[in-house]
Design a protein around this motif. Structure first.
Motif, PDB file in Angstrom:
ATOM      1  N   ILE B  41       0.853  -1.206   0.000  1.00 54.43           N
ATOM      2  CA  ILE B  41       0.000   0.000   0.000  1.00 54.43           C
ATOM      3  C   ILE B  41       0.886   1.252   0.000  1.00 54.43           C
ATOM      4  O   ILE B  41       0.640   2.206  -0.741  1.00 54.43           O
ATOM      5  CB  ILE B  41      -0.944  -0.003   1.227  1.00 54.43           C
ATOM      6  N   TRP B  42       1.938   1.217   0.835  1.00 55.28           N
ATOM      7  CA  TRP B  42       2.852   2.364   0.916  1.00 55.28           C
ATOM      8  C   TRP B  42       3.512   2.620  -0.448  1.00 55.28           C
ATOM      9  O   TRP B  42       3.621   3.774  -0.874  1.00 55.28           O
ATOM     10  CB  TRP B  42       3.895   2.124   2.006  1.00 55.28           C
ATOM     11  N   VAL B  45       1.037   4.258  -2.669  1.00 58.56           N
ATOM     12  CA  VAL B  45       0.890   5.679  -2.303  1.00 58.56           C
ATOM     13  C   VAL B  45       1.992   6.493  -2.958  1.00 58.56           C
ATOM     14  O   VAL B  45       1.754   7.547  -3.563  1.00 58.56           O
ATOM     15  CB  VAL B  45       0.921   5.862  -0.766  1.00 58.56           C
ATOM     16  N   ALA B 224      -5.173   2.333  -0.513  1.00 55.37           N
ATOM     17  CA  ALA B 224      -4.611   3.663  -0.248  1.00 55.37           C
ATOM     18  C   ALA B 224      -5.686   4.736  -0.349  1.00 55.37           C
ATOM     19  O   ALA B 224      -5.793   5.617   0.515  1.00 55.37           O
ATOM     20  CB  ALA B 224      -3.475   3.943  -1.225  1.00 55.37           C
TER      21      ALA B 224
END
Lengths: 273, 260
Positions: B41-42, B45, B224
């Motif tokens: 997810i990071w 992003v 996200a």
């Protein structure tokens, strides 16, 4: 700040005994929409400057009498005259003030703004409003609390604020509907003393006072009106001129005891108590 | 309690959950399009940072506008309704009726009328956020202390004076309660509106980002966008909470500290 003397009241000259009575009720009846008869043929004349207590059992129509005098309700029959005029007109002229059993303050407004409310609603100029509020707060001994909010004060202090608000427009008729009913005995007695002091200073002010408390009535009044249970009528009308000063010593005199006895007897006779 | 001590337990829990989540994804061999790990997810992003910021800004603008519209319209509507019993009794049932129509039915109609524009999205979000303010304010305006009303009558206050100096301030705690609900609803409403309107490009909001990533099975970016939406909702809510403390802090029970 020095307190203005009674002669410095340009807006409301001292009424004398020849003027129309402060309050006159003639054959007043009140029946509510649900059929309850609150008052039956009530006749009463109150002269300017009197301090009259209304005593009677719960639900005897004492509050109804006050609402009629304040012009908040209309009588079913009979007539109500306040200072020679219609109750509403007298009220609009700013001559009538009301103190409820609860302090009934705006919780979000400061003490000073609460006291000034009657003047604010009449669009009195800010500076004048402020000065009048300060003066009224001084009268009830709360000069240092103008910026406080009501919740910061004790019950007795809140009631003082309520009284200051009633006095701020310099009424000639002050209606007090069981104002000290919810207070403890110490506070109650202190406020009784203060009320008498204010009544003496604001010479010519007529005070009508509802109470359940026979001792309170005997201590304060120049006259005690005893009402019967519903439908309310006058059972006894007792004169109690202030011959001796009304202080703590007065509570121990035979005159006080006699008055208490008379009121109690009238209450029993009227079927109340 | 200090801020640090209050925030520490939930933050520790969050860290633990994230670590566990990462561990399960790494060692359980779960496909990222089914359950993306926190690091997936990071990465999403960081990859889509520009898009995500554009979407966040679009949705924030729409939600803020819808919140303002619903707040003003809700309070004004309640004042109008409370002005007379007849008006209230005849209009209020229809306000409730409108409220019961599902937003997924209302939204396409709004888009037919306004086109697939941000205006349409704001209208949809406003409709969703409006009712809590209206109904709460109405209750507040009706709950004025009767003694205080009599006091105002006694001093011959006009209707406007009574409204400005008594009924509205007395209703303020209720207004704020309504605003709290509508703050999160205006964010959700904006996202639902975007979802249905399907506006892309430079005007794409979080709702569009969610739709697109779902269609393309870009699950990490979907996560996200969803988390960003939730952060936006929380930010709105906190803003209203701060406002409430400012308006009611000194006098209303709901904002008073316990010590007396």
């Amino acid at each position: 700040m020095t307190l203005p003397s009674a002669s410095a009241r340009p807006t409301s000259p001292l009424p004398d005994r020849d003027q129309p009575g402060a309050v006159e009720l003639a054959g007043v009846e009140k029946t509510f929409a649900n059929g309850t008869r609150a008052l039956a043929a009530l006749d009463l004349a109150i002269a300017p400057g009197e301090l009259v207590s209304f005593v009677g059992p719960s639900g005897c129509g004492k509050s109804t009498v006050f609402r009629l005098i304040a012009g908040l309700a209309e009588p079913t029959a009979g007539s109500v005259t306040v200072m020679g005029a219609d109750p509403r007109a007298a009220r609009r002229a700013g001559g009538v003030a009301y103190v409820f059993q609860d302090a009934t303050l705006l919780p979000w407004a400061t003490v000073r703004d609460n006291v000034a409310l009657p003047l604010t609603l009449r669009r009195v100029a800010r500076r004048e409003r402020r000065a009048a509020a300060e003066r009224a707060l001084e009268l009830v001994g709360l000069a240092d609390h103008g910026r406080d909010l009501p919740r910061q004060l004790s019950g007795g202090m809140r009631m003082r604020v309520s009284i200051a608000r009633a006095l701020v427009a310099r009424p000639r008729l002050l209606l007090m509907d069981e104002p000290f009913g919810a207070l403890d005995e110490m506070t109650r007695q202190a406020l009784q003393d203060e009320l008498l002091e204010i009544w003496r200073r604001e010479a010519g002010t007529t005070v009508l006072f509802v109470t359940h408390n026979v001792f309170e009535a005997a201590f304060l009044s120049t006259r005690v009106v005893v009402l019967s249970p519903r439908p309310g009528r006058v059972v006894a009308d007792l004169a109690a001129p202030h011959t001796a000063p009304r202080d703590d010593a007065f509570r121990a005199t035979p005159a006080f005891a006699g008055l208490v006895g008379e009121i109690s007897a009238a209450l029993r006779h009227g079927g109340g108590a | 309690m200090t801020v640090a001590r209050r925030l520490l337990p939930p933050l520790l829990l969050l860290a633990a959950v994230l670590a566990l989540w990462q561990a399960i994804c790494d060692w359980g061999d779960v496909a990222p399009y089914v359950v993306p790990s926190p690091s997936d997810i990071w990465t999403a992003v960081r990859e889509h940072r520009a898009d995500l910021l554009t979407s966040l800004w679009t949705t924030t603008r729409e939600a803020a506008l819808a919140f303002a519209v619903s707040g003003v319209a809700g309070v004004a509507g309640a004042v109008a309704l409370s002005s007379s019993r007849v008006v209230e009794r005849s209009v209020y049932p229809y306000a409730i009726l409108l409220q019961t129509i599902p937003i997924v039915a209302t939204a396409p109609i709004i888009i037919i009328w306004f086109g697939a524009t941000t205006t349409a999205v704001v209208v949809i979000a406003s409709i969703m956020a409006f009712f809590p303010v209206l109904s709460n304010t109405l209750v507040g305006l009706r709950a004025t202390d009767r003694r205080l009303e009599e006091l105002f009558e006694l001093y011959d206050a006009g209707r406007l004076q009574a409204l400005a100096r008594l009924r509205l301030p007395a209703a303020l705690p209720y207004v704020v309660a309504g605003l709290r609900i509508s703050s999160t609803l205006s964010v959700i409403g904006a996202i639902v509106g975007e979802y249905i309107a399907g506006i892309g490009g430079g005007e794409a909001g979080l709702g569009f980002a969610i739709t697109q990533s779902a269609i393309r099975l870009e699950t990490p970016y979907l996560f996200a966008a969803a988390i960003t939406s939730s952060i936006l909702g929380i930010a709105f809510f906190q803003l209203v909470k701060a406002l409430s403390r400012r308006l009611l802090g000194s006098w209303h029970e709901s904002e008073l500290a316990f010590e007396r």
